[in-house]
Design a protein around this motif. Structure first.
Motif, PDB file in Angstrom:
ATOM      1  N   THR A 150       0.472  -0.997  -0.233  1.00  0.00           N
ATOM      2  CA  THR A 150      -0.235   0.151  -0.161  1.00  0.00           C
ATOM      3  C   THR A 150       1.011   0.971  -0.259  1.00  0.00           C
ATOM      4  N   TRP A 151       0.276   2.044  -0.330  1.00  0.00           N
ATOM      5  CA  TRP A 151       1.005   3.071  -0.764  1.00  0.00           C
ATOM      6  C   TRP A 151       1.160   4.010   0.457  1.00  0.00           C
ATOM      7  N   PHE A 152      -0.017   3.641   1.526  1.00  0.00           N
ATOM      8  CA  PHE A 152       0.172   4.791   2.537  1.00  0.00           C
ATOM      9  C   PHE A 152       0.506   3.654   3.407  1.00  0.00           C
ATOM     10  N   PRO A 153       0.478   3.783   5.059  1.00  0.00           N
ATOM     11  CA  PRO A 153       0.733   2.786   5.595  1.00  0.00           C
ATOM     12  C   PRO A 153      -0.741   3.080   7.003  1.00  0.00           C
ATOM     13  N   ASP A 154      -1.047   1.839   6.505  1.00  0.00           N
ATOM     14  CA  ASP A 154      -2.496   1.953   7.628  1.00  0.00           C
ATOM     15  C   ASP A 154      -1.971   2.557   9.536  1.00  0.00           C
ATOM     16  N   ARG A 155      -0.262   2.120   9.463  1.00  0.00           N
ATOM     17  CA  ARG A 155       0.017   2.829  10.872  1.00  0.00           C
ATOM     18  C   ARG A 155       1.102   2.510  10.919  1.00  0.00           C
ATOM     19  N   ILE A 156       1.570   3.373  11.098  1.00  0.00           N
ATOM     20  CA  ILE A 156       3.072   3.898  11.399  1.00  0.00           C
ATOM     21  C   ILE A 156       4.175   3.484  12.736  1.00  0.00           C
ATOM     22  N   THR A 157       5.284   3.402  12.187  1.00  0.00           N
ATOM     23  CA  THR A 157       6.102   2.783  14.102  1.00  0.00           C
ATOM     24  C   THR A 157       7.428   2.816  13.720  1.00  0.00           C
ATOM     25  N   PHE A 158       7.927   3.437  14.261  1.00  0.00           N
ATOM     26  CA  PHE A 158       9.609   3.177  14.625  1.00  0.00           C
ATOM     27  C   PHE A 158      10.062   2.667  15.603  1.00  0.00           C
ATOM     28  N   GLN A 159       9.218   1.492  15.364  1.00  0.00           N
ATOM     29  CA  GLN A 159      10.293   0.327  16.129  1.00  0.00           C
ATOM     30  C   GLN A 159      11.167  -0.681  15.606  1.00  0.00           C
ATOM     31  N   PRO A 160      10.846  -0.330  14.180  1.00  0.00           N
ATOM     32  CA  PRO A 160      12.330  -1.643  13.126  1.00  0.00           C
ATOM     33  C   PRO A 160      13.242  -0.213  13.581  1.00  0.00           C
ATOM     34  N   PHE A 161      13.469   1.077  13.559  1.00  0.00           N
ATOM     35  CA  PHE A 161      14.420   1.688  13.444  1.00  0.00           C
ATOM     36  C   PHE A 161      15.156   1.223  15.030  1.00  0.00           C
ATOM     37  N   VAL A 162      14.070   0.413  15.803  1.00  0.00           N
ATOM     38  CA  VAL A 162      14.968  -0.065  17.271  1.00  0.00           C
ATOM     39  C   VAL A 162      15.513  -1.240  17.145  1.00  0.00           C
ATOM     40  N   ASP A 163      14.723  -1.720  16.829  1.00  0.00           N
ATOM     41  CA  ASP A 163      14.894  -3.470  16.503  1.00  0.00           C
ATOM     42  C   ASP A 163      16.152  -4.091  15.917  1.00  0.00           C
ATOM     43  N   MET A 164      16.394  -2.727  14.942  1.00  0.00           N
ATOM     44  CA  MET A 164      17.428  -2.878  13.981  1.00  0.00           C
ATOM     45  C   MET A 164      18.484  -3.851  14.292  1.00  0.00           C
ATOM     46  N   TRP A 165      19.216  -2.855  15.462  1.00  0.00           N
ATOM     47  CA  TRP A 165      20.478  -2.804  15.878  1.00  0.00           C
ATOM     48  C   TRP A 165      20.558  -4.383  17.041  1.00  0.00           C
ATOM     49  N   THR A 166      19.194  -5.070  17.530  1.00  0.00           N
ATOM     50  CA  THR A 166      18.999  -5.858  18.175  1.00  0.00           C
ATOM     51  C   THR A 166      19.597  -7.442  17.117  1.00  0.00           C
ATOM     52  N   THR A 167      18.070  -7.117  16.197  1.00  0.00           N
ATOM     53  CA  THR A 167      18.419  -8.167  15.814  1.00  0.00           C
ATOM     54  C   THR A 167      19.844  -8.442  14.986  1.00  0.00           C
ATOM     55  N   ILE A 168      20.866  -7.840  14.301  1.00  0.00           N
ATOM     56  CA  ILE A 168      21.862  -8.220  14.071  1.00  0.00           C
ATOM     57  C   ILE A 168      22.663  -7.415  14.819  1.00  0.00           C
ATOM     58  N   PRO A 169      24.036  -7.741  15.034  1.00  0.00           N
ATOM     59  CA  PRO A 169      25.258  -6.756  15.644  1.00  0.00           C
ATOM     60  C   PRO A 169      25.532  -5.588  14.540  1.00  0.00           C
ATOM     61  N   LEU A 170      24.074  -4.872  14.497  1.00  0.00           N
ATOM     62  CA  LEU A 170      24.626  -3.390  13.050  1.00  0.00           C
ATOM     63  C   LEU A 170      25.351  -2.833  13.349  1.00  0.00           C
ATOM     64  N   ALA A 171      25.367  -2.406  15.535  1.00  0.00           N
ATOM     65  CA  ALA A 171      26.977  -0.694  15.702  1.00  0.00           C
ATOM     66  C   ALA A 171      28.307  -2.356  15.430  1.00  0.00           C
ATOM     67  N   SER A 172      28.258  -3.011  15.253  1.00  0.00           N
ATOM     68  CA  SER A 172      29.595  -3.429  15.597  1.00  0.00           C
ATOM     69  C   SER A 172      29.864  -3.455  14.096  1.00  0.00           C
ATOM     70  N   TYR A 173      29.189  -3.924  12.696  1.00  0.00           N
ATOM     71  CA  TYR A 173      29.150  -3.307  11.315  1.00  0.00           C
ATOM     72  C   TYR A 173      29.182  -1.753  11.408  1.00  0.00           C
ATOM     73  N   LEU A 174      28.259  -1.387  11.548  1.00  0.00           N
ATOM     74  CA  LEU A 174      28.478   0.179  11.188  1.00  0.00           C
ATOM     75  C   LEU A 174      30.292   0.820  11.595  1.00  0.00           C
ATOM     76  N   GLY A 175      30.548   0.180  13.146  1.00  0.00           N
ATOM     77  CA  GLY A 175      32.301   0.453  13.499  1.00  0.00           C
ATOM     78  C   GLY A 175      33.669   0.529  12.394  1.00  0.00           C
ATOM     79  N   ASN A 176      33.150  -0.905  11.856  1.00  0.00           N
ATOM     80  CA  ASN A 176      34.187  -1.822  11.287  1.00  0.00           C
ATOM     81  C   ASN A 176      33.924  -1.045   9.853  1.00  0.00           C
ATOM     82  N   SER A 177      32.966  -1.079   8.914  1.00  0.00           N
ATOM     83  CA  SER A 177      32.752   0.441   7.489  1.00  0.00           C
ATOM     84  C   SER A 177      34.003   1.495   8.377  1.00  0.00           C
ATOM     85  N   LEU A 178      32.582   1.822   9.317  1.00  0.00           N
ATOM     86  CA  LEU A 178      33.921   3.392   9.841  1.00  0.00           C
ATOM     87  C   LEU A 178      34.848   3.277   9.886  1.00  0.00           C
ATOM     88  N   ILE A 179      36.016   2.329  10.602  1.00  0.00           N
ATOM     89  CA  ILE A 179      37.136   1.796  10.338  1.00  0.00           C
ATOM     90  C   ILE A 179      38.236   2.160   9.313  1.00  0.00           C
TER      91      ILE A 179
END
Length: 279
Positions: free
Chosen positions: A45-74
């Motif tokens: 659907t072009w317009f979401p029925d319900r908006i949630t920002f939980q994916p932006f919170v869960d994405m850090w714990t589902t995988i070690p995203l912060a570690s990968y971010l640090g590796n990329s920055l280094i």
């Protein structure tokens, strides 16, 4: 040149098409990243029925995203800084000095951009393995190997771009500085580099963007400890399911450095053109 009415309409249609072609994927990216997963799995659907920002919170714990971010920055930051340093030291003699083989060197540097990266994957991997066997320096599965790889691919274009930028700077600036008693190296540091700052920053941003989103070599030369963002994003996908909202939320988040980089390019290129106009 006088623009006809037909040409103006044609230009508007083309610009509108390009705008939609560019903005539409970004809109889908943003909309999907703020949808609950059950809505993403259903009909789009072009317009979401319900908006949630939980994916932006869960994405850090589902995988070690912060570690990968640090590796990329280094890896990316180190490769960019080294590429700029070596490119400046190589481009300045190309633009100012005359020596045997100068044209051949310039053409060789430029011709390396014609070959696809996959052509160098196996030879580079074999070289790294051989170096590890000979001197014991770990290049596969380490930051060093990836930095050397990105440096190798960023240098040719960086040297070529900076050589052209240095050539556009009048030699009289250096001559005046050397008459005042400074050396050629001092003239480079105190006179040429400040004038060439827009070009240096543009080349640095190019090197950063090239390394930031690279996938091919990162998939071969990294392990679980040194994995970069471009490889880590695949972990949102399993054999049975894909966390699309978290994947797109993470993609949107890690795209910010690239957006900022392009903003820096625009700012400094505009300042460089303005400075050239004043001269």
């Amino acid at each position: 040149m006088i623009e006809t009415k037909g040409f103006r309409w044609f230009r508007k249609v083309v610009l509108t098409f390009l705008t939609v072609f560019t903005v539409l994927p970004l809109y889908v990216l943003v909309v999907t990243s703020v949808k609950p997963l059950e809505n993403v799995r259903g009909t789009f659907t072009w317009f979401p029925d319900r908006i949630t920002f939980q994916p932006f919170v869960d994405m850090w714990t589902t995988i070690p995203l912060a570690s990968y971010l640090g590796n990329s920055l280094i890896v990316t930051t180190t490769a960019t800084v080294l590429a700029l340093l070596v490119a400046v030291l190589a481009a300045y003699p190309l633009s100012r000095l005359r020596f045997r083989g100068k044209r051949l060197f310039s053409m060789t540097v430029l011709s390396t951009q014609m070959f696809p990266g996959i052509l160098f994957l196996l030879p580079l991997f074999l070289i790294f393995v051989r170096v590890e066997d000979l001197i014991g320096v770990e290049l596969t599965g380490s930051y060093l190997g990836l930095i050397v790889t990105y440096l190798t691919f960023a240098l040719p274009f960086s040297i070529w771009m900076l050589a052209g930028y240095f050539s556009a700077i009048p030699e009289g600036l250096e001559e005046a500085a050397m008459i005042d008693g400074t050396t050629r190296v001092g003239a480079l540091v105190r006179v040429i580099l400040p004038v060439a700052r827009p070009g240096i920053i543009a080349v640095g941003v190019f090197a950063f963007i090239t390394a930031w989103g690279e996938v091919l070599f990162a998939s071969v030369l990294t392990d679980t400890q040194t994995r970069t963002l471009s490889i880590g994003l695949k972990l949102y996908t399993s054999q049975t399911d894909t966390l699309w909202n978290q994947l797109l939320a993470a993609s949107l988040t890690i795209s910010l450095p690239v957006v900022i980089a392009f903003m820096l390019i625009q700012r400094y290129l505009v300042s460089g053109l303005s400075a050239g106009a004043v001269k």
